[in-house]
Design a protein around this motif. Structure first.
Motif, short mmCIF file in Angstrom:
data_model
loop_
_atom_site.label_atom_id
_atom_site.label_comp_id
_atom_site.label_asym_id
_atom_site.label_seq_id
_atom_site.Cartn_x
_atom_site.Cartn_y
_atom_site.Cartn_z
N ILE A 163 0.83 -1.20 0.00
CA ILE A 163 0.00 0.00 0.00
C ILE A 163 0.87 1.25 0.00
CG2 ILE A 163 -1.73 1.31 1.27
CD1 ILE A 163 -2.78 -1.25 0.02
N ARG A 164 0.58 2.17 -0.92
CA ARG A 164 1.35 3.41 -1.03
C ARG A 164 0.52 4.66 -0.75
NH1 ARG A 164 4.36 0.20 -0.29
NH2 ARG A 164 6.16 -0.52 -1.47
N SER A 165 -0.79 4.52 -0.71
CA SER A 165 -1.64 5.67 -0.36
C SER A 165 -2.91 5.16 0.29
CB SER A 165 -1.96 6.54 -1.58
OG SER A 165 -2.77 5.85 -2.51
N VAL A 166 -3.42 5.94 1.23
CA VAL A 166 -4.62 5.53 1.96
C VAL A 166 -5.56 6.72 2.16
CG1 VAL A 166 -3.48 3.67 3.23
CG2 VAL A 166 -3.54 5.98 4.21
N SER A 167 -6.83 6.39 2.37
CA SER A 167 -7.80 7.35 2.85
C SER A 167 -8.40 6.75 4.12
CB SER A 167 -8.90 7.62 1.81
OG SER A 167 -9.85 8.54 2.32
N LEU A 168 -8.25 7.43 5.23
CA LEU A 168 -8.72 6.94 6.52
C LEU A 168 -9.88 7.83 6.97
CD1 LEU A 168 -5.26 6.32 8.24
CD2 LEU A 168 -6.61 4.76 6.82
N SER A 185 -4.47 1.75 -1.58
CA SER A 185 -4.11 1.53 -2.98
C SER A 185 -2.60 1.42 -3.12
CB SER A 185 -4.63 2.67 -3.85
OG SER A 185 -4.18 2.55 -5.19
N GLU A 186 -2.16 0.62 -4.10
CA GLU A 186 -0.74 0.55 -4.43
C GLU A 186 -0.28 1.77 -5.21
OE1 GLU A 186 -2.18 -3.73 -4.09
OE2 GLU A 186 -2.91 -1.86 -4.95
N ASP A 187 -1.23 2.53 -5.74
CA ASP A 187 -0.92 3.74 -6.50
C ASP A 187 -0.71 4.91 -5.53
OD1 ASP A 187 -0.76 5.93 -8.13
OD2 ASP A 187 -2.73 5.68 -9.06
#
Length: 216
Positions: A163-168, A185-187
């Motif tokens: 995982i390279r980006s998250v929305s929490l 997301s891996e993006d």
């Protein structure tokens, strides 16, 4: 005479070219693209065409943005309907995962709830560390950006390392935080710090409302 003097004179005397209209065709300037000599009238027409092209591009951009927002709104609406129709926790759980993963194309979705009156089996009710609880409680809006909480990354299973980006998105009952919805997301550009959070905020509110109805 300085250029500023000429500009000031023309601004103060807008009727000048009405009285000296032949200057519009007699005076020549350089074509902005090929360097050929053209009249002031031709130069103004080129400037107007360029301006129109810029406005057309801007309009097309705004139209595309509006269509994208309409598409997202429709997806949020479908998720909302599914949550309203859900009659038990399992139905809510399925609505969350199916819509976010398939409709919104979010590759990795997980959520945890705590302080629930009802205790259930499943990963959503596993114990959550104080770091995650404090982090979630301090959120005034969803966090978007690089993953900073290893525990949350672990919620995604083996994919957590990628995982390279998250929305929490905090889940709340009134002012009381009782859970966290995590999108991954891996993006690295999928969720970024400057992105708008209106839609994920609304999703969090709908999920919170549906879960409150079942969990007490």
């Amino acid at each position: 005479m300085k250029a500023s003097d000429v500009i000031e004179f023309l601004q103060a005397n807008p009727e000048f070219f009405d009285k000296n209209s032949t200057l519009l065709t007699d005076l020549t300037v350089t074509h902005p693209n090929n360097g050929q000599a053209i009249s002031l009238t031709e130069r103004q027409l080129i400037a107007l065409r360029d301006r129109i092209a810029q406005l057309e591009d801007k309009f097309a951009e705004l139209l595309a943005f509006g269509e994208e927002n309409d598409g997202i709104s429709e997806k949020v609406h479908r998720l909302g309907l599914s949550l309203l129709e859900a009659e038990d926790f399992e139905s809510i759980r399925q609505a969350i995962y199916v819509h976010l993963q398939e409709d919104f194309a979010v590759p990795h979705v997980a959520f945890r709830v705590w302080n629930s009156v009802l205790s259930r089996s499943g990963p959503e009710f596993l114990a959550v560390g104080e770091e995650v609880r404090f982090f979630t409680g301090d959120l005034n809006q969803p966090y978007c950006g690089v993953p900073t909480l290893r525990e949350v990354s672990n919620w995604f299973g083996p994919a957590g390392k990628l995982i390279r980006s998250v929305s929490l998105v905090p889940l709340r009952r009134d002012e009381q935080t009782f859970g966290l919805l995590a999108l991954g997301s891996e993006d690295p550009e999928r969720f970024y710090a400057e992105m708008g959070t209106l839609y994920v905020t609304r999703i969090g509110e709908m999920v919170s409302c549906a879960l409150r109805r079942q969990l007490g």
